[in-house]
Write an enzyme that holds these catalytic residues in place. Sequence first.
Site, PDB file in Angstrom:
ATOM      1  N   HIS A 530      69.672  26.991  19.001  1.00 60.50           N
ATOM      2  CA  HIS A 530      69.781  26.019  20.094  1.00 60.50           C
ATOM      3  C   HIS A 530      70.970  26.342  20.996  1.00 60.50           C
ATOM      4  CE1 HIS A 530      69.390  21.938  21.925  1.00 60.50           C
ATOM      5  NE2 HIS A 530      70.686  22.121  22.125  1.00 60.50           N
ATOM      6  N   GLU A 531      72.142  26.513  20.396  1.00 58.70           N
ATOM      7  CA  GLU A 531      73.336  26.784  21.202  1.00 58.70           C
ATOM      8  C   GLU A 531      73.228  28.130  21.908  1.00 58.70           C
ATOM      9  OE1 GLU A 531      75.430  24.525  21.867  1.00 58.70           O
ATOM     10  OE2 GLU A 531      74.622  23.108  20.406  1.00 58.70           O
ATOM     11  N   HIS A 534      71.662  27.914  25.349  1.00 55.41           N
ATOM     12  CA  HIS A 534      72.576  27.626  26.463  1.00 55.41           C
ATOM     13  C   HIS A 534      73.277  28.904  26.920  1.00 55.41           C
ATOM     14  CE1 HIS A 534      72.049  23.347  26.356  1.00 55.41           C
ATOM     15  NE2 HIS A 534      72.520  23.218  25.133  1.00 55.41           N
ATOM     16  N   HIS A 537      71.043  31.140  28.933  1.00 53.99           N
ATOM     17  CA  HIS A 537      70.858  30.574  30.276  1.00 53.99           C
ATOM     18  C   HIS A 537      72.019  30.999  31.182  1.00 53.99           C
ATOM     19  CE1 HIS A 537      69.388  26.747  32.614  1.00 53.99           C
ATOM     20  NE2 HIS A 537      69.113  27.871  33.251  1.00 53.99           N
TER      21      HIS A 537
END
Length: 761
Positions: A530-531, A534, A537
């Site tokens: 999940h992290e 980021h 991105h």
Amino acid sequence: MLRLPRITRRALSSGALAPHFDRPLPPPPPAPPAPLCALPPLTAPDALAPLTRRTVRHADALVARIAAAPAHPDPAELRRVVKNLDRLSDVLCGVIDMCELVRNVHPDPRWVAAAEKTYETLCSFMNQLNTSTGLYDALVATVSHTFPGNPLSPAELRVAQTFLSDFERSGIQLPPGVRAKFVRHSDNILSLGRTFLSFAAAGPSADTPIEIPEPEVLLAGLSSKFVASLPRKKRKGPALLAPGSWEAQMIGRYADNEEARRLVYIGSMREDKDRVYVLETMLKERAELAHVLGKETWADVALSDKMAKTPQNVLQFLTSLATHHRPSAAADVAALQRLKALSTVSRTSSQLPTVHAWDRDHYAEQYAASLLPNGSLPSITPYFSVGTAMSGLSHMLSRLYGISFKPVSVAHGEVWHPSVRRLDVMDEHGKRIGVIYCDLFSRPGKPSAGAAHYTVRCSRRVDDDPSEGDGLPPGWDQHLGKGMEVQGEALHGKEGKYQLPIVVLTTDFGTVEESGPALLGWNDLETLFHEMGHAIHSMIGQTEFHNVSGTRCATDFVELPSILMEHFISSPAVLSTFATHYTTNEPLPIPLIQAHLQLDQSLKALETHSQILMALLDQKYHSIKHGEQLDSTRVWNELQSQVGVIPPVRGTAWQTQFGHLYGYGATYYSYLFDRAIAGKIWSSLFARGRTGPAAANHDPAAAEDILSREGGEAFKEKVLKWGGGRDPWEMVGDVIGGAEGEQVAKGDEKAMELVGRWMIK
């Protein structure tokens, strides 16, 4: 269709990446200390004070230049306003974002204190700039001008609109005295928010310990060694527990006696009037600020530039989800009730007993065990060392997006703790496109605020900076030291030179020892992916402008790449490409993956309903109006009674531990909203109907389809590369395609309803 060679385990050899994370690293060779994160000004804590002065001096010069642009005799100066505003944002945020990292992760109190001071100074300065009529008027003049032969590009218009929205949300059109109120309220919210977050991160107050009378009786079911280890007031007296401690959590999960669980729950969630006051004062300050801006509520302010647009749209979305999920959540609770009935020997009623908040973890543990053949499953953690997971991530990203991780040794002083690892992110042409610092491992004194992604530096184009016109004399910063400016690097397929993004991931994954690596449980693995969503991105979303780079996009869009990453890690086909035992190198058995995934889905409806309740609470708190009284505990209790499936508990105030109320004020629904969009993109681009046996085993064809470059390129080109530089509704519509894509791209109420239906499906 783009195709890569068939996936094989040999092709996914971990190389140097796994040892980079799975073995203790030797200390860097003795040398003069390098600056923190290799940023030239960050040589020592006392370097932050002159950096602050330098930043303000440079910002003042840019403000003066921008404000004077409409009257400048050269029209080209007005044409540069958007670029110079973006430079101004970068000058300030480059230091503010770095200080946000330092004050949260650095173990040296001198660094923390210096970062706190710089952070407060520059945030207050930025709040004042948000009410600068000179900047606003120059921007309005710029977007109103046609610039024949050289009009503003779509990217510049998007950046300009972002700045205009920020100004207008800051009350720029209000009289000067009212604008001063805006700054005052904003500063108050900043201070209260920091206090609230520090309380939430610290956990329950330990001032009043939890007392467990007759622990030998009430703690039956727990090991005698554990019970004997608990401190007591006196011999044979009650056991004493720190609220929220691991001992309290063990009792809440494993104690058979309901009274013991009740005492621990209430003791860990008890109402702390000081903390409640801070929360309620912060919420009232936000309501006051909304009133100053001419809005009814803070939710109206916060949502004006989000995908959802209005509180009414958010409430409609959440209410429909709550209505849909409540029966499933109630069914999950009924399963726990049946287990509680079996363990309640003295029951005489034919009705199922009530499951209280202190029962949930205890019976959830029993329920999970009841799903397993022998009451337990072999652990999967030996198959997921941090290094193995990082290697799998790198190869997955290589196949999807053409980027990979390169382990890099750090210089002495470059990181804040020896356990921090550095990764350079490389493109397919061997060019570095960014840096990720991984602060993944436990250490004494490490803040326990959970996993986080910090953007230390955003990408932007720098070779076309018109810095010669800033009006600063030669040598102006000689006595202030170096700044954050860089020369920039060329990127494949992009014109000009860019400053590369720097991000930091923090987690708490155990420690690396000579005897073995840190091993990840399932939740840890999900957190890492999940992290990293980021971070990727930030790496791919390298736009010309700082203000729309990477994760600088709408709050209810920013979680999309991260939640999509969770879908990849939940695919047995993907896991089978890299999960290997850290000592034997044996692959993770597919039936074991499937069993753990099935276990992870147990009581999922109850968990989703809890998230819906939290999002509704966030909306209710931020829907209070100017002058309205607020009893935050009453609001939370009423919401649990009306919408929840587990009754509220008197004397508790869990809401003071809900740290997201500050950072996500009125936008906590974003997790659910982006989960709906991510699920649709997953099924459209990657899973593509693979729900049968091929998707549930190690069939290489399943992994190849899921990790196809075709799907990765579509998501990269239509979503990731834009950062916040394009309307998010248009991005979602573009990547979904077809009739649904056309409908959702409009971003209206029907688009919101469509996303809600995706979530319900």
